[in-house]
Design an enzyme around this catalytic site. Structure first.
Site, PDB file in Angstrom:
ATOM      1  N   GLU A   1      -2.869  11.149   3.444  1.00 45.48           N
ATOM      2  CA  GLU A   1      -3.922  10.928   4.432  1.00 45.48           C
ATOM      3  C   GLU A   1      -3.988  12.170   5.312  1.00 45.48           C
ATOM      4  O   GLU A   1      -2.964  12.773   5.642  1.00 45.48           O
ATOM      5  CB  GLU A   1      -3.617   9.716   5.302  1.00 45.48           C
ATOM      6  CG  GLU A   1      -3.652   8.384   4.580  1.00 45.48           C
ATOM      7  CD  GLU A   1      -3.324   7.238   5.523  1.00 45.48           C
ATOM      8  OE1 GLU A   1      -4.248   6.524   5.927  1.00 45.48           O
ATOM      9  OE2 GLU A   1      -2.134   7.085   5.864  1.00 45.48           O
TER      10      GLU A   1
ATOM     11  N   GLU B   1       0.848  -1.188   0.000  1.00 47.44           N
ATOM     12  CA  GLU B   1       0.000   0.000   0.000  1.00 47.44           C
ATOM     13  C   GLU B   1       0.886   1.241   0.000  1.00 47.44           C
ATOM     14  O   GLU B   1       1.873   1.307   0.753  1.00 47.44           O
ATOM     15  CB  GLU B   1      -0.915   0.009   1.222  1.00 47.44           C
ATOM     16  CG  GLU B   1      -1.797   1.248   1.328  1.00 47.44           C
ATOM     17  CD  GLU B   1      -2.717   1.201   2.544  1.00 47.44           C
ATOM     18  OE1 GLU B   1      -3.178   0.098   2.900  1.00 47.44           O
ATOM     19  OE2 GLU B   1      -2.967   2.264   3.150  1.00 47.44           O
TER      20      GLU B   1
END
Length: 513
Positions: A398, A393
């Site tokens: 974020e 990932e």
């Protein structure tokens, strides 16, 4: 490359393009013959590489005549590549034949000998914590699979793993990529008959992670013989690679070619659809249902994803009950019926890529309990049902509402994931939601560099990562995900100060290679 002058390769009708050949092993190349179809190249270059990543020039021209070109060249490598920069016609590029002539290496170049070979071990693990962790997993050049000793009989000393190279070989290098269950004391040994062993290396100060060892020995079999464990577990290796000459090597699949940066645009969504329309179904699919990581929203089938008519796509998180759904308890209402809705979109099945620059211009949502993100996930998660985090990932961005000025970029892999992921925050100095910002990563076979508005703030070097944290698992296709989560382990839950609805607004997403 089939020797048939009645069959051909042809490309898309745009520049640039390329075609590449794996010779299977190292060779000295002295001639290349190009048999062009009418759609030939005016400007092109030939290159050669030992590994499919670093390239040396063989030939270049800006006045290609087409027809049959017999080109004398001089170079040594395993991969030969034709880079095509300018077309001679309005069509693409097309070759009846791409022929490479030369002399096969006599076996003097150091080669990976252990790939795909048969392994054996003192024990192996096969349970819920490490399913089918067989010896072969250490020789598959897959950094997300591993061999481990049995949890019931193998967490003892000594423990060992060996490989049959298929024929006698001269061993010059061994690379060990350890799991946290590593050997502090071990020997490397070689054997002609898999019974009588000769030591070629030993240590009592093994440090784990990645160890690249220069050795000298001859034999058909190579063994790691561990005599002291680093902890209460057994022994475990993501990779056990043996290099040298001779043996009976199986050519390993080449890595994808590295891009140049910033590269050319290969995929994009500019979100310039009419107001009220949903995402482009040829580019995005909606993931529906409750989220993961203790998120509290229910992802709808594009009810929460709409174009605004101003060249933006809006992912809206709102307080909205989904009857019949199930989520973790909402701290405000106490209900386990999902109390929030939002959107999560991905490009799986529409677009995936390996290496390049991916960027998005985003105005994030922000309030207590919000978690907007722009990230990449290994395509094998769906294609091969590879579990997370083995698939890898790459979190480009974020943001969590409880930290208004911060954004995060993080990598997740089997050896570092979740709260232990390898990443770095960036304090923007002002609220992240105060303006559109461009979040990007440049990614190739050796590094990733993350940036915000063109300012690089976090670089991951593959060698350093493998020597300090664990394997690099990013040499395969990934797809794009955008989502606007509510609650979850990272941001924490909504509370009395949470203000909804909240919009995550995307101006564009672009990929360059």
């Amino acid at each position: 490359m089939d020797g048939d002058l009645g069959t051909r390769w042809s490309s898309e009708f745009r520049d640039p393009q390329w075609i590449q050949l794996d010779l299977g092993s190292t060779a000295r190349v002295d001639q290349v013959v190009l048999v062009w179809e009418t759609a030939h190249a005016k400007t092109f270059s030939l290159k050669i590489s030992p590994d499919g990543n670093s390239w040396n020039d063989l030939y270049s021209t800006a006045t290609g005549p087409g027809g049959t070109q017999t080109l004398p060249v001089n170079g040594t490598g395993r991969y030969v590549r034709l880079d095509l920069a300018e077309r001679a016609t309005q069509w693409g590029y097309s070759l009846w034949e791409f022929q490479v002539f030369g002399t096969r290496d006599a076996g003097t170049a150091e080669t990976l000998l252990s790939y795909g070979k048969q392994g054996a071990a003192s024990t192996f693990q096969d349970d819920a914590n490490c399913g089918r962790c067989l010896p072969a997993k250490a020789f598959d050049r897959d950094p997300a699979t591993r061999w481990a000793t049995s949890a019931t009989t193998g967490w003892v000393d000594p423990g060992w793993i060996s490989v049959d190279l298929g024929a006698p070989a001269t061993i010059s290098k061994v690379v060990l990529q350890w799991d946290p269950a590593f050997a502090t004391a071990y020997r490397l040994e070689v054997s002609d008959d898999n019974a009588n062993w000769r030591e070629i290396y030993s240590t009592t100060t093994g440090r784990g992670f990645k160890e690249t060892l220069t050795v000298s020995g001859q034999g058909r079999y190579v063994r790691m013989f561990g005599t002291a464990r680093s902890n209460g577990y057994g022994y475990s290796l993501w990779e056990f690679q043996v290099y040298g000459t001779g043996g009976n090597p199986t050519p390993a699949p080449p890595l994808p070619p590295n891009p140049s940066f910033p590269g050319r645009l290969v995929w994009a969504d500019e979100f310039n659809a009419p107001a009220g329309t949903g995402p482009d179904a040829s580019k995005w699919q909606a993931e529906t249902g409750p989220g993961v990581n203790n998120e509290l929203q229910y992802y709808t089938n594009n009810n929460n994803a709409r174009h605004d008519g101003n060249d933006n796509l809006v992912l809206q998180a709102r307080r909205e009950v989904t009857p019949g759904s199930a989520c973790p308890p909402d701290p405000i209402s106490g209900s386990t019926t999902c109390q929030y809705t939002s959107a999560r979109l991905n490009t799986h099945g529409r677009f995936s890529f390996t290496y390049g620059r991916v960027e998005a211009r985003i105005k994030v949502s922000t309030t207590q309990g919000l978690w907007p993100a722009f990230w990449l996930l290994g395509a094998d998660f769906f294609d091969q049902r590879t579990p997370w985090p083995n698939c890898g990932e790459i979190d480009v961005m974020e943001h969590v509402g409880r930290e208004p000025n911060r954004v995060y970029s993080t990598l997740h892999a089997p050896a570092y994931h979740g709260a232990g992921g390898f990443g770095q925050p960036l304090d923007l100095g002002t609220p992240a939601a105060s303006a559109f910002r461009t979040f990007a990563v440049e990614w190739d076979s050796s590094h990733m560099t993350f940036s915000v508005d063109g300012n690089n703030f976090f670089t991951v070097d593959k060698n350093q990562l493998e020597s300090t944290r664990g394997p690099w698992v990013y040499d395969h296709p990934f797809f794009i995900i955008i989502n606007n989560a509510v609650g979850g382990d990272f941001p924490g839950p909504p509370g009395p100060g949470t203000q909804l609805p909240q919009d995550m607004v995307l101006d564009y997403v672009r990929v360059f290679q």
